[in-house]
Write a protein that holds these residues in place. Sequence first.
Motif, short mmCIF file in Angstrom:
data_model
loop_
_atom_site.label_atom_id
_atom_site.label_comp_id
_atom_site.label_asym_id
_atom_site.label_seq_id
_atom_site.Cartn_x
_atom_site.Cartn_y
_atom_site.Cartn_z
N SER A 47 0.83 -1.20 0.00
CA SER A 47 0.00 0.00 0.00
C SER A 47 0.87 1.26 0.00
CB SER A 47 -0.90 -0.01 1.25
OG SER A 47 -1.70 1.14 1.31
N SER A 48 0.44 2.28 -0.73
CA SER A 48 1.11 3.58 -0.81
C SER A 48 2.48 3.49 -1.46
CB SER A 48 1.25 4.22 0.59
OG SER A 48 -0.02 4.41 1.18
N ALA A 49 2.65 2.53 -2.35
CA ALA A 49 3.93 2.41 -3.05
C ALA A 49 3.93 3.14 -4.39
CB ALA A 49 4.27 0.93 -3.28
N GLY A 50 2.83 3.79 -4.75
CA GLY A 50 2.81 4.58 -5.99
C GLY A 50 2.23 3.87 -7.19
N LYS A 51 1.55 2.74 -6.99
CA LYS A 51 1.01 1.97 -8.12
C LYS A 51 -0.03 2.76 -8.90
CE LYS A 51 -0.47 -1.21 -5.31
NZ LYS A 51 0.00 -0.57 -4.06
N THR A 52 -1.01 3.31 -8.18
CA THR A 52 -2.06 4.08 -8.85
C THR A 52 -1.49 5.33 -9.49
OG1 THR A 52 -3.69 3.24 -7.28
CG2 THR A 52 -4.30 5.18 -8.56
N ALA A 53 -0.55 5.98 -8.81
CA ALA A 53 0.07 7.20 -9.36
C ALA A 53 0.78 6.90 -10.68
CB ALA A 53 1.04 7.80 -8.35
N LEU A 54 1.45 5.75 -10.77
CA LEU A 54 2.10 5.38 -12.02
C LEU A 54 1.07 5.13 -13.11
CD1 LEU A 54 4.50 4.57 -13.77
CD2 LEU A 54 4.39 2.29 -12.74
N ALA A 55 -0.01 4.42 -12.77
CA ALA A 55 -1.05 4.13 -13.76
C ALA A 55 -1.71 5.41 -14.25
CB ALA A 55 -2.07 3.16 -13.18
N VAL A 70 -9.26 3.53 -20.91
CA VAL A 70 -10.41 3.14 -20.08
C VAL A 70 -9.88 2.68 -18.72
CG1 VAL A 70 -12.36 1.56 -19.79
CG2 VAL A 70 -11.80 2.47 -22.07
N TRP A 71 -10.50 3.19 -17.65
CA TRP A 71 -10.12 2.83 -16.28
C TRP A 71 -11.31 2.13 -15.64
CZ3 TRP A 71 -5.50 4.80 -13.70
CH2 TRP A 71 -5.38 4.40 -12.35
N ILE A 72 -11.17 0.84 -15.32
CA ILE A 72 -12.21 0.11 -14.61
C ILE A 72 -11.94 0.26 -13.12
CG2 ILE A 72 -13.40 -2.09 -14.32
CD1 ILE A 72 -13.60 -1.03 -17.14
N ASP A 73 -12.73 1.12 -12.47
CA ASP A 73 -12.48 1.51 -11.08
C ASP A 73 -13.22 0.57 -10.14
OD1 ASP A 73 -11.76 2.88 -8.81
OD2 ASP A 73 -13.16 4.54 -9.14
N LEU A 74 -12.67 -0.62 -9.93
CA LEU A 74 -13.30 -1.60 -9.06
C LEU A 74 -13.32 -1.14 -7.61
CD1 LEU A 74 -11.67 -4.83 -10.56
CD2 LEU A 74 -14.02 -4.04 -10.93
N LEU A 119 -6.19 -0.17 -21.10
CA LEU A 119 -7.26 -0.50 -20.16
C LEU A 119 -6.64 -0.81 -18.81
CD1 LEU A 119 -10.48 -2.43 -20.79
CD2 LEU A 119 -9.13 -3.04 -18.79
N VAL A 120 -7.12 -0.12 -17.76
CA VAL A 120 -6.59 -0.30 -16.41
C VAL A 120 -7.62 -1.01 -15.56
CG1 VAL A 120 -5.67 0.85 -14.37
CG2 VAL A 120 -5.26 1.84 -16.65
N LEU A 121 -7.22 -2.09 -14.90
CA LEU A 121 -8.06 -2.77 -13.92
C LEU A 121 -7.53 -2.43 -12.54
CD1 LEU A 121 -8.80 -6.42 -15.17
CD2 LEU A 121 -10.45 -4.60 -14.72
N PHE A 165 -2.82 -4.18 -14.85
CA PHE A 165 -3.50 -4.83 -13.74
C PHE A 165 -2.79 -4.42 -12.46
CE2 PHE A 165 -4.36 -8.44 -10.88
CZ PHE A 165 -5.74 -8.54 -11.01
N LEU A 166 -3.50 -3.69 -11.60
CA LEU A 166 -2.91 -3.21 -10.35
C LEU A 166 -3.24 -4.19 -9.23
CD1 LEU A 166 -3.82 0.60 -10.50
CD2 LEU A 166 -2.03 -0.66 -11.71
#
Length: 252
Positions: A47-55, A70-74, A119-121, A165-166
């Motif tokens: 958590s908080s390692a920057g994954k979403t920020a990179l995507a 396209v971002w699939i915001d699960l 496409l981002v999951l 895939f995050l």
Amino acid sequence: MSRSAPEMPAAIRTDVAVLSTGFASVDRATGIGGYPRGRMTEIFGESSAGKTALAIASCKAAVAAGLLTVWIDLEHSLGLKANLDDPGLRNALSVAPRTAEEGLDLAAAFLTDVPVDLLVLDSAIAMHPAAPGGLPVNMARAELVGRAMRKLMPLVARRNAVLLFLSRGYVNAVPGATASIWGHAPAFFASLRLKMTREGLLRHEGETDAYGVRLLVVKNRLASPYTETLLYYSFASGTLTEKAREAHDYGC
């Protein structure tokens, strides 16, 4: 924080169709110039390692290049992590499905009917089956993730798109190692796996305002793995950058 020089590949392949990650240093670290088209890239870490920020940075780069994203915001959390009115994201399509199964159906529909480039999951932790079928939660989630990979990968290849895939890793009993709770499907299907690790805090004029993020390529089917680079996450902007301020003190 460690300041050892990141290891980079000796040469970059130019015969592979890619999308830029949004960072020149990460593009170089992949050995091919970015995310490979027609394949899946897994971005994982604690958590908080920057994954979403990179995507998000990758989405902005794709939108700037005129590509469909396209971002699939699960997790239903993109609005908390990014300014959706940002011109760099305004032309990116984001959807927040009610269930993981609905999200996978939407992803398949986009890949089948729309000329999607990226496409981002986001993300594996939110892939809870609506009907676990009597299985323990982690087993049901792993089964769903495996089913998703088998369903989406042929569509990604046919569309020649990039699937990001995050997933979140968890510290396990082995020091410095991480484990997942959604099975081995992402690691098996991914052509490129990027591990992001949060490092030391950085101070500027006595204020802690950023921290380092080490990105390590742990799997690469198209070039040499175990290359890495260093990025910096800013608390103020909530974004990653490639350079820290010269006035930063390390090792806070």
